[in-house]
Design a protein around this motif. Structure first.
Motif, PDB file in Angstrom:
ATOM      1  N   TRP A   1       0.816  -1.219   0.000  1.00 55.37           N
ATOM      2  CA  TRP A   1       0.000   0.000   0.000  1.00 55.37           C
ATOM      3  C   TRP A   1       0.846   1.265   0.000  1.00 55.37           C
ATOM      4  CZ3 TRP A   1      -4.441  -0.790   4.104  1.00 55.37           C
ATOM      5  CH2 TRP A   1      -5.414  -1.645   3.575  1.00 55.37           C
ATOM      6  N   SER A   2       1.841   1.325   0.847  1.00 56.47           N
ATOM      7  CA  SER A   2       2.612   2.564   1.023  1.00 56.47           C
ATOM      8  C   SER A   2       3.289   3.025  -0.276  1.00 56.47           C
ATOM      9  CB  SER A   2       3.650   2.410   2.124  1.00 56.47           C
ATOM     10  OG  SER A   2       4.571   1.398   1.796  1.00 56.47           O
ATOM     11  N   ARG A   3       3.494   2.132  -1.213  1.00 57.96           N
ATOM     12  CA  ARG A   3       4.097   2.506  -2.497  1.00 57.96           C
ATOM     13  C   ARG A   3       3.171   3.396  -3.328  1.00 57.96           C
ATOM     14  NH1 ARG A   3       7.605  -2.590  -4.617  1.00 57.96           N
ATOM     15  NH2 ARG A   3       8.524  -3.103  -2.600  1.00 57.96           N
ATOM     16  N   TYR A   4       1.890   3.410  -2.979  1.00 56.90           N
ATOM     17  CA  TYR A   4       0.901   4.175  -3.743  1.00 56.90           C
ATOM     18  C   TYR A   4       0.432   5.433  -3.003  1.00 56.90           C
ATOM     19  CZ  TYR A   4       0.790  -0.004  -6.574  1.00 56.90           C
ATOM     20  OH  TYR A   4       1.149  -1.054  -7.377  1.00 56.90           O
ATOM     21  N   TYR A   5       1.006   5.731  -1.871  1.00 57.73           N
ATOM     22  CA  TYR A   5       0.566   6.871  -1.068  1.00 57.73           C
ATOM     23  C   TYR A   5       1.056   8.212  -1.613  1.00 57.73           C
ATOM     24  CZ  TYR A   5      -0.729   3.611   2.729  1.00 57.73           C
ATOM     25  OH  TYR A   5      -1.291   2.624   3.489  1.00 57.73           O
ATOM     26  N   GLN A   6       2.197   8.225  -2.262  1.00 55.70           N
ATOM     27  CA  GLN A   6       2.798   9.488  -2.693  1.00 55.70           C
ATOM     28  C   GLN A   6       1.842  10.283  -3.572  1.00 55.70           C
ATOM     29  OE1 GLN A   6       6.646   9.087  -4.457  1.00 55.70           O
ATOM     30  NE2 GLN A   6       6.947  11.274  -4.643  1.00 55.70           N
ATOM     31  N   GLY A   7       1.732  11.553  -3.281  1.00 56.85           N
ATOM     32  CA  GLY A   7       0.880  12.449  -4.057  1.00 56.85           C
ATOM     33  C   GLY A   7      -0.570  12.477  -3.619  1.00 56.85           C
ATOM     34  N   SER A   8      -0.934  11.630  -2.675  1.00 56.55           N
ATOM     35  CA  SER A   8      -2.325  11.606  -2.208  1.00 56.55           C
ATOM     36  C   SER A   8      -2.646  12.877  -1.433  1.00 56.55           C
ATOM     37  CB  SER A   8      -2.578  10.389  -1.313  1.00 56.55           C
ATOM     38  OG  SER A   8      -2.458   9.203  -2.058  1.00 56.55           O
ATOM     39  N   GLN A   9      -3.876  13.322  -1.589  1.00 59.84           N
ATOM     40  CA  GLN A   9      -4.348  14.518  -0.889  1.00 59.84           C
ATOM     41  C   GLN A   9      -5.428  14.187   0.131  1.00 59.84           C
ATOM     42  OE1 GLN A   9      -4.961  16.257  -4.907  1.00 59.84           O
ATOM     43  NE2 GLN A   9      -4.155  18.117  -3.957  1.00 59.84           N
ATOM     44  N   GLY A  10      -5.752  12.925   0.244  1.00 60.71           N
ATOM     45  CA  GLY A  10      -6.749  12.474   1.204  1.00 60.71           C
ATOM     46  C   GLY A  10      -6.847  10.963   1.169  1.00 60.71           C
ATOM     47  N   VAL A  11      -7.497  10.391   2.199  1.00 56.44           N
ATOM     48  CA  VAL A  11      -7.583   8.948   2.348  1.00 56.44           C
ATOM     49  C   VAL A  11      -9.029   8.553   2.645  1.00 56.44           C
ATOM     50  CG1 VAL A  11      -6.777   6.936   3.659  1.00 56.44           C
ATOM     51  CG2 VAL A  11      -5.243   8.886   3.307  1.00 56.44           C
ATOM     52  N   ILE A  12      -9.495   7.520   1.956  1.00 52.81           N
ATOM     53  CA  ILE A  12     -10.772   6.895   2.285  1.00 52.81           C
ATOM     54  C   ILE A  12     -10.437   5.522   2.845  1.00 52.81           C
ATOM     55  CG2 ILE A  12     -12.997   6.066   1.447  1.00 52.81           C
ATOM     56  CD1 ILE A  12     -12.621   7.990  -0.973  1.00 52.81           C
ATOM     57  N   PHE A  13     -10.782   5.293   4.107  1.00 57.15           N
ATOM     58  CA  PHE A  13     -10.555   3.984   4.721  1.00 57.15           C
ATOM     59  C   PHE A  13     -11.917   3.331   4.906  1.00 57.15           C
ATOM     60  CE2 PHE A  13      -9.870   0.747   7.837  1.00 57.15           C
ATOM     61  CZ  PHE A  13      -8.599   0.270   7.555  1.00 57.15           C
ATOM     62  N   VAL A  14     -12.110   2.179   4.254  1.00 57.16           N
ATOM     63  CA  VAL A  14     -13.394   1.479   4.306  1.00 57.16           C
ATOM     64  C   VAL A  14     -13.234   0.231   5.170  1.00 57.16           C
ATOM     65  CG1 VAL A  14     -15.231   0.405   2.950  1.00 57.16           C
ATOM     66  CG2 VAL A  14     -13.916   2.302   1.979  1.00 57.16           C
ATOM     67  N   LEU A  15     -14.149   0.073   6.138  1.00 55.15           N
ATOM     68  CA  LEU A  15     -14.129  -1.143   6.937  1.00 55.15           C
ATOM     69  C   LEU A  15     -15.508  -1.782   6.921  1.00 55.15           C
ATOM     70  CD1 LEU A  15     -15.480  -0.809  10.051  1.00 55.15           C
ATOM     71  CD2 LEU A  15     -13.529   0.701  10.248  1.00 55.15           C
ATOM     72  N   ASP A  16     -15.519  -3.089   7.053  1.00 50.50           N
ATOM     73  CA  ASP A  16     -16.754  -3.858   7.062  1.00 50.50           C
ATOM     74  C   ASP A  16     -17.263  -3.900   8.495  1.00 50.50           C
ATOM     75  OD1 ASP A  16     -18.793  -5.717   6.977  1.00 50.50           O
ATOM     76  OD2 ASP A  16     -17.613  -7.289   6.024  1.00 50.50           O
ATOM     77  N   SER A  17     -18.344  -3.176   8.760  1.00 48.89           N
ATOM     78  CA  SER A  17     -18.860  -3.086  10.126  1.00 48.89           C
ATOM     79  C   SER A  17     -19.505  -4.393  10.594  1.00 48.89           C
ATOM     80  CB  SER A  17     -19.862  -1.939  10.237  1.00 48.89           C
ATOM     81  OG  SER A  17     -20.986  -2.180   9.408  1.00 48.89           O
ATOM     82  N   ALA A  18     -19.700  -5.349   9.678  1.00 48.81           N
ATOM     83  CA  ALA A  18     -20.298  -6.636  10.037  1.00 48.81           C
ATOM     84  C   ALA A  18     -19.254  -7.757  10.036  1.00 48.81           C
ATOM     85  CB  ALA A  18     -21.422  -6.974   9.062  1.00 48.81           C
ATOM     86  N   SER A  19     -17.992  -7.408   9.995  1.00 47.63           N
ATOM     87  CA  SER A  19     -16.945  -8.432   9.902  1.00 47.63           C
ATOM     88  C   SER A  19     -16.665  -9.053  11.269  1.00 47.63           C
ATOM     89  CB  SER A  19     -15.668  -7.831   9.315  1.00 47.63           C
ATOM     90  OG  SER A  19     -15.131  -6.872  10.184  1.00 47.63           O
ATOM     91  N   SER A  20     -15.837 -10.076  11.254  1.00 50.76           N
ATOM     92  CA  SER A  20     -15.463 -10.786  12.482  1.00 50.76           C
ATOM     93  C   SER A  20     -14.600  -9.892  13.373  1.00 50.76           C
ATOM     94  CB  SER A  20     -14.685 -12.053  12.126  1.00 50.76           C
ATOM     95  OG  SER A  20     -13.408 -11.697  11.600  1.00 50.76           O
ATOM     96  N   GLU A  21     -14.480 -10.302  14.619  1.00 49.83           N
ATOM     97  CA  GLU A  21     -13.622  -9.573  15.560  1.00 49.83           C
ATOM     98  C   GLU A  21     -12.178  -9.543  15.059  1.00 49.83           C
ATOM     99  OE1 GLU A  21     -14.478  -7.855  18.309  1.00 49.83           O
ATOM    100  OE2 GLU A  21     -16.593  -8.371  18.046  1.00 49.83           O
ATOM    101  N   ASP A  22     -11.731 -10.654  14.500  1.00 53.16           N
ATOM    102  CA  ASP A  22     -10.352 -10.725  13.986  1.00 53.16           C
ATOM    103  C   ASP A  22     -10.153  -9.730  12.839  1.00 53.16           C
ATOM    104  OD1 ASP A  22      -9.628 -12.648  15.807  1.00 53.16           O
ATOM    105  OD2 ASP A  22      -9.826 -14.329  14.405  1.00 53.16           O
ATOM    106  N   ASP A  23     -11.125  -9.675  11.923  1.00 50.43           N
ATOM    107  CA  ASP A  23     -11.005  -8.733  10.804  1.00 50.43           C
ATOM    108  C   ASP A  23     -11.080  -7.286  11.290  1.00 50.43           C
ATOM    109  OD1 ASP A  23     -10.595 -10.674   8.922  1.00 50.43           O
ATOM    110  OD2 ASP A  23     -12.641 -10.626   8.112  1.00 50.43           O
ATOM    111  N   LEU A  24     -11.915  -7.024  12.291  1.00 48.22           N
ATOM    112  CA  LEU A  24     -11.960  -5.667  12.844  1.00 48.22           C
ATOM    113  C   LEU A  24     -10.636  -5.294  13.492  1.00 48.22           C
ATOM    114  CD1 LEU A  24     -15.530  -5.228  14.395  1.00 48.22           C
ATOM    115  CD2 LEU A  24     -14.526  -3.987  12.486  1.00 48.22           C
TER     116      LEU A  24
END
Length: 164
Positions: free
Chosen positions: A93-116
């Protein structure tokens, strides 16, 4: 009024209409913003971007690697780099961060405890990354329509006590 004067009047009106509709020049350019969209596999990143681009929700498949979508809005264009969320891809992921002006972080609110827990760790890593730590973040608790979905308040409280 003679036929010649009427014809001249119509031609002049046609000319004015043409100038009003066609000769204002190109519309002003909309500003463009470069964003990165990250989250675990299955969190809904591709579905979110497809919906924002008015694309069909049929046949959506998980992103392998990355994809780029231009999301048009009336006053701006968001150029979004969506990065695949599989374990073997997240390390890049970090290889694609350069030049970004903002971040959208999406998480699955119905996922398992481990995935959370994994989402929490990835989010904290992104928040601390030198190329992202000063940028605005949108954290989207997706899949709120699923029966097992946690509310935003539950996700925040889990995050505050160290579970997520």
């Amino acid at each position: 009024m003679s036929d010649l004067r009427i014809t001249e009047a119509f031609l002049y009106m046609d000319y004015l209409c043409f100038r009003a509709l066609c000769c204002k020049g190109p519309p002003p350019a909309r500003p463009e913003y470069d964003l990165v969209c990250i989250g675990l596999t299955g969190s809904g990143k591709t579905s979110l971007l497809s919906k924002l681009c008015s694309e069909s929700p049929d046949n959506i498949v998980s992103t392998t690697g990355f994809s780029i979508k231009a999301v048009p809005f009336q006053n701006a264009i968001l150029n979004v780099k969506e990065l695949g969320g599989a374990d073997n891809i997240r390390k890049y992921w970090s290889r694609y961060y350069q030049g970004s002006q903002g971040v959208i972080f999406v998480l699955d609110s119905a996922s398992s405890e481990d995935d959370l827990e994994t989402s929490r760790n990835e989010l904290h890593s992104a928040l601390q990354h030198p190329q992202l730590c000063t940028l605005p973040f949108l954290i989207l608790a997706n899949h709120q329509d699923k029966p097992a979905a946690r509310s935003v308040q539950e996700i925040v409280s889990l995050s505050n006590d160290g579970s997520v």
